[in-house]
Motif scaffolding. Sequence first.
Motif, mmCIF file in Angstrom:
data_model
loop_
_atom_site.group_PDB
_atom_site.id
_atom_site.type_symbol
_atom_site.label_atom_id
_atom_site.label_comp_id
_atom_site.label_asym_id
_atom_site.label_seq_id
_atom_site.Cartn_x
_atom_site.Cartn_y
_atom_site.Cartn_z
ATOM 1 N N ARG A 79 90.296 -2.966 6.572
ATOM 2 C CA ARG A 79 90.614 -4.400 6.529
ATOM 3 C C ARG A 79 89.374 -5.180 6.089
ATOM 4 O O ARG A 79 89.448 -6.093 5.259
ATOM 5 N N GLY A 80 88.246 -4.822 6.658
ATOM 6 C CA GLY A 80 87.006 -5.505 6.288
ATOM 7 C C GLY A 80 86.685 -5.319 4.813
ATOM 8 O O GLY A 80 86.278 -6.254 4.123
ATOM 9 N N LEU A 90 88.777 -4.762 2.381
ATOM 10 C CA LEU A 90 89.702 -5.523 1.537
ATOM 11 C C LEU A 90 89.418 -7.019 1.619
ATOM 12 O O LEU A 90 89.550 -7.741 0.626
ATOM 13 N N ASP A 91 89.007 -7.468 2.816
ATOM 14 C CA ASP A 91 88.643 -8.890 2.942
ATOM 15 C C ASP A 91 87.456 -9.228 2.039
ATOM 16 O O ASP A 91 87.357 -10.328 1.501
ATOM 17 N N ASP A 92 86.550 -8.271 1.906
ATOM 18 C CA ASP A 92 85.334 -8.523 1.116
ATOM 19 C C ASP A 92 85.449 -7.973 -0.307
ATOM 20 O O ASP A 92 84.431 -7.803 -0.991
ATOM 21 N N ASP A 125 92.587 -3.345 -5.024
ATOM 22 C CA ASP A 125 93.561 -4.168 -4.329
ATOM 23 C C ASP A 125 94.884 -3.401 -4.286
ATOM 24 O O ASP A 125 95.149 -2.528 -5.114
ATOM 25 N N GLN A 151 97.862 -1.996 1.067
ATOM 26 C CA GLN A 151 97.336 -3.203 1.696
ATOM 27 C C GLN A 151 98.404 -3.958 2.472
ATOM 28 O O GLN A 151 98.122 -4.569 3.489
ATOM 29 N N ASP A 152 99.626 -3.902 1.972
ATOM 30 C CA ASP A 152 100.641 -4.753 2.607
ATOM 31 C C ASP A 152 101.894 -3.932 2.869
ATOM 32 O O ASP A 152 102.637 -3.635 1.913
#
Lengths: 276, 264
Positions: free
Chosen positions: B49-50, B52-54, B227, B247-248
């Motif tokens: 998660r980190g 992908l956030d960055d 992504d 991711q989703d």
Amino acid sequence: MALTPRARGAFAALPLALALVTPAAAWYGDERPVTEYSAETLRAGEWRLYLLGQLEYGITDDWELGTMPIADLIGAINLATKYTVWRDDTFAVALSAGFITFDPSGWLEALPEVRTWIVPVAAQASWRPASADFSAHLGLHYTGLYTDGEIDLPDVYLNGVGKGGIINLIPTLEWQQSQSFAWVFQANISLAQRFVAQGQSRVETNDGRTTIDVYGDAELRTGVFEHANLTASAQWSWESLNLRLGLGYGSLEVPYAGVLVLGGSLVPEFNLSWRF
Amino acid sequence: MILSAALLAGCLPEPREVPEAPSTAALIERFTAGADGVLDATSTTALVRGLLDDLVVIAAAVALVAEVDATTTELDQADDPGSGSNALTAEGAALGESRHALTSDAGAWAEVTHICPGVDGSLDRANGRLRLRTVLADFDEQIPAWGEADGCRVSGSEGPATIDADINSVLRRADSALYVEMTGDLRDAAAPLPFALALRSLDGAITLHRIVEGSGSFLIGVDRLEDGRGAVSVRDALGEWLCTYSQDPLRGTCRRGAEVLQWP
């Protein structure tokens, strides 16, 4: 290379033989005193020409001027002067100064523009006791050095500046054997040497996308007595011809700059001049 | 002697101070000492998660590291007498050697200004610059280079990005690995997006040092970080995992030999 006993004998006898064949008019005296390491100068109207081209002239009995005409002709302008500020029957004191400046781009256009100045100044004292067969001389010499230069090419730029200061003490003992011959023992002792150089270059690479600037500093100091040499010479001083042959041991001296480098070197000495 | 000192010191400038390179030992150790975290379902979720956030920051940083790599390589080649960059070799390397030949007061250093490539690789000062300094005399085993990216515009895998950052890097000659830590802001968002990253570039592969709070440190191979559905290699204290994810919703599988870790 080892000398045979016969060759060693001939070599040892050479100074004596030369002394014996010297003309009666040979000279160590007040009228035409040794000037190289003493506080004396050429006398008024007297010329001196060294084998390597240095020319000196006595303006008065106490003041001489000198230059190296060949160096002047190729753009290395130089001048030296010496003045005996005080003299009596036993002592003499002189001050001397000079400069030499050169820029190799003045010799050849393809060479970079690098200006160099060397400025020596000195104080010299001489002591010659009456009726003694020896004299002692002491010179305190300071030499200032300065150089700077730059090269500017399409993708490369270089510039730099260097400065230096050298202080040497030069004691000399002259032991006269005859009117024309003397042994000369001379030491050259470095009291201090300091050099500072700064340089910068700029190089463009990667089609001008990347520029690399390089900065450099260097400082060199040497301490008291860190460099010195001692030279023993045989000196003949005839009516007009002066010849000094000797052998030195110790640090090497960079000509004109007064800089002493390295050590443990044997250096022959040869000096020939005419006074007229 | 007092007069001597005055004559020698009074007329001459003091040497300029050689800049002091920041330490890179801790930076290198982050990668060479290995990870101390242990991957499990919880830490994996937080880790991915980190990342992908960055993602935008990491993509921009990777592009910037490529520029640092190119710039440092220019310095390395310039210091190599066998290379074609003879002009710098003549001046720079000679000055570098003078540090040893003269006294400890001597030294040489370089400042490299590199125009960033922007979106299309054009040579345009509006693309910002990367400015790094280095001490040439330290080149024996590694090339330290530190400085800043100033409005440096690069094109990362997530699109164009403009970076302001302080950079500390070192290229180790032994394995040609480039270690970079950077702290700064990504300008392109509505508000500057702060970041702090430590990366290693080795043979074109980028490894990211990442700390997951409460779990420890991990070394992430970000070559296939994308992504949507992608993959990362994760080295933890026990070995290397290959993690694939979507991711989703955020979920995925990590495998290390016969071991399988599914999350969430």
